[in-house]
Design an enzyme around this catalytic site. Structure first.
Site, short mmCIF file in Angstrom:
data_model
loop_
_atom_site.label_atom_id
_atom_site.label_comp_id
_atom_site.label_asym_id
_atom_site.label_seq_id
_atom_site.Cartn_x
_atom_site.Cartn_y
_atom_site.Cartn_z
N HIS A 155 27.74 -4.01 -1.05
CA HIS A 155 28.76 -4.86 -0.41
C HIS A 155 29.59 -5.49 -1.51
O HIS A 155 29.06 -6.03 -2.47
CB HIS A 155 28.08 -5.95 0.42
CG HIS A 155 29.04 -6.75 1.24
ND1 HIS A 155 29.33 -6.44 2.54
CD2 HIS A 155 29.79 -7.84 0.95
CE1 HIS A 155 30.21 -7.30 3.02
NE2 HIS A 155 30.51 -8.17 2.06
N SER A 205 27.57 -15.45 4.76
CA SER A 205 28.33 -14.42 5.47
C SER A 205 27.89 -13.02 5.01
O SER A 205 27.57 -12.14 5.83
CB SER A 205 29.82 -14.64 5.19
OG SER A 205 30.57 -13.49 5.43
N ARG A 262 37.48 -19.16 9.09
CA ARG A 262 37.63 -19.57 7.68
C ARG A 262 38.90 -18.99 7.09
O ARG A 262 39.57 -19.64 6.27
CB ARG A 262 36.41 -19.07 6.87
CG ARG A 262 35.16 -19.89 7.14
CD ARG A 262 33.93 -19.18 6.63
NE ARG A 262 34.04 -18.86 5.22
CZ ARG A 262 33.53 -17.77 4.65
NH1 ARG A 262 32.85 -16.90 5.35
NH2 ARG A 262 33.68 -17.56 3.36
N LYS A 284 24.95 -10.35 7.09
CA LYS A 284 25.34 -9.00 7.53
C LYS A 284 24.43 -7.95 6.91
O LYS A 284 24.00 -7.00 7.56
CB LYS A 284 26.79 -8.72 7.13
CG LYS A 284 27.78 -9.39 8.06
CD LYS A 284 29.21 -9.07 7.68
CE LYS A 284 29.60 -9.69 6.38
NZ LYS A 284 30.96 -10.16 6.26
N ASP A 324 29.08 -14.48 12.19
CA ASP A 324 29.97 -14.24 11.04
C ASP A 324 31.35 -13.82 11.51
O ASP A 324 32.35 -14.21 10.91
CB ASP A 324 29.37 -13.18 10.10
CG ASP A 324 30.27 -12.99 8.88
OD1 ASP A 324 30.48 -13.97 8.15
OD2 ASP A 324 30.81 -11.89 8.70
N1 URA Z 1 33.08 -10.98 2.20
C1 URA Z 1 32.32 -11.35 3.26
O1 URA Z 1 31.70 -10.51 3.91
N2 URA Z 1 32.26 -12.63 3.59
C2 URA Z 1 32.90 -13.60 2.92
O2 URA Z 1 32.77 -14.77 3.27
C3 URA Z 1 33.69 -13.22 1.81
C4 URA Z 1 33.77 -11.90 1.46
#
Ligand code: URA
Length: 437
Positions: free
Chosen positions: A82, A183, A168, A187, A161
């Site tokens: 990620h 966040s 946000r 995930k 999220d």
């Molecule tokens: N990527 C994400 O998945 N979440 C964030 O808050 C920032 C970047």
């Protein structure tokens, strides 16, 4: 419990108890707590931060706000990566097929771009007919069959999220270490993977602008993953200038294809080799990073990584002829060369400015509803450290917007470039690797 009391508690610098975080997340997902109160809480967290326990609790409640995926039907160690986001970041499109061609199992759920950062799903959707909508069952079947699937996150996965991130994004609360950590990790944990490679970008085009912030975010996320027995490692990668040369959806897919065919830009390939080596060791496919790097070089040289990408595109309904013949991709109507007005060494190509310019050219969304022009964007002709003469090509702009709309964007692109009279060294793409919290 009243939400307003919790907001004031955090605003005044106090810790939130576990049940108070649960009250917020549960209530927000159910629609019982309105956006304006969640916005205020995000802002309070932005300024006052959270301690380790609060971040772990927030991550846990976010992870369990919806379905949690069980990947146990896929044999072997499942790895995932990620990125915290950037400009020209097509890493997953190259790295995914590379590690899968080496035998790793990658069941990846990706996101869309918003603001100046691009998203893997949008890039993939620039391939005609390719579908990113798969059920968990279909995704598992695809990974069992060919070792890789890159799909969209299902609506039932981490709904907290989805709501919080969109909020946000429009309330100036993205760049908060506790909120980004929760966040990302909620995930990754919900998607059921065994090992996680985090690419924490740092620099102008990233959410973390300096190394101290990036290190803190990386250590926070590695700490969360490790405490839940997921092998979690973070690479801190430079995002002061765009990654590679191409910025914009089908332009980046074309660069990813060239990279898989052995003609990738140095910075992008180094990021893929370093991240991929770590992932192959995490997946226990290789014992050492050196052995893994060698294997990754082989799958680029012998065409196995390119073949894996073709297999993935085919499995997801995409037209493979575009991958084999990238000249088939739609080309923007207006192609404009941006030439240097000075001579010297390029000292800076501001990734944030380039990302915003590409978005304005049509390559990104300003709001979630905006439709992306897949052929729009910018292709750099040189990188930081290059020596240029007045009149040399800096970059090429691709857009379907009329001249009266794109003319001012060209000025903004010029503004992204800074020069030096003396020689300049670009920052290395790999700034640091974080293995421990
Ligand atoms: N990527 C994400 O998945 N979440 C964030 O808050 C920032 C970047």
């Amino acid at each position: 419990m009243r939400m307003v009391d919790l907001i004031m508690k955090k605003r005044d610098g106090f810790e939130l108890a576990d049940e108070e975080i649960k009250f917020w997340i549960d209530g927000y997902v159910k629609g019982e707590i309105p956006d304006y109160q969640s916005s205020a809480m995000n802002m309070a967290i932005f300024f006052e931060g959270m301690n380790k326990r609060e971040i772990a609790t927030l991550t846990d409640y976010m992870e369990h706000s919806g379905d949690v995926v069980d990947l146990s039907d896929i044999e072997g160690i499942k790895v995932d990566k990620h990125s915290t986001g950037g400009v020209g970041d097509k890493t997953s499109l190259v790295l995914g097929p590379m590690v899968a061609a080496c035998g790793a199992k990658l069941a990846k759920m990706s996101g869309r771009g918003l603001g100046h950062t691009g998203g893997t799903l949008d890039k993939l959707e620039s391939i005609p007919n390719l579908s990113i909508s798969k059920s968990i069952k279909q995704m598992i079947a695809q990974v069992n069959d060919i070792g890789i699937a890159i799909v969209g996150q299902t609506a039932a996965l981490v709904p907290a999220d989805k709501k919080l991130y969109a909020l946000r994004d429009v309330t100036g609360t993205v760049e908060s270490i506790p909120l980004i950590a929760a966040s990302v990790m909620s995930k990754k944990l919900a998607s059921g993977t065994d090992a996680i490679l985090l690419d924490v970008t740092v620099g102008e085009g990233a959410f973390m602008k300096n190394m101290n912030q990036a290190r803190e975010l990386a250590k926070t996320m590695v700490g969360i993953g490790s405490s839940l027995h997921r092998n979690t490692i973070a690479v801190l990668s430079d995002m002061s200038e765009p990654l590679g040369f191409a910025v914009g959806n089908n332009l980046e897919v074309k660069e990813a294809i060239a990279s898989l065919r052995g003609q990738g830009p140095e910075d992008l390939m180094e990021l893929c080799y370093t991240s991929g080596s770590i992932m192959l060791v995490q997946a226990k496919i290789c014992e050492t990073l050196e052995e893994a790097r060698e294997k990754l070089h082989q799958v680029i040289e012998n065409g196995a990584a390119f073949k894996k990408f073709c297999q993935m595109v085919e499995a997801q309904g995409g037209d493979v002829e575009y991958i084999k013949h990238p000249e088939k991709f739609e080309m923007a109507r207006n192609i404009v060369e941006v030439r240097s007005k000075e001579s010297g060494y390029i000292k800076e190509i501001n990734a944030l400015d380039i990302g915003i310019s590409s978005m304005k050219l049509g390559g990104g969304r300003e709001t979630l509803e905006d439709k992306i022009d897949m052929s729009a964007g910018i292709v750099l002709a040189c990188k930081v450290g290059s020596k240029v003469k007045k009149g040399d090509l800096l970059c090429t702009v691709y857009t379907n917007k009329p001249l009266n709309e794109y003319a001012s964007i060209l000025d903004e692109i010029y503004g992204a470039y800074k020069y030096s009279r003396s020689k300049v060294e670009a920052l290395p793409v790999i700034r640091e690797v974080i293995r421990e919290a």
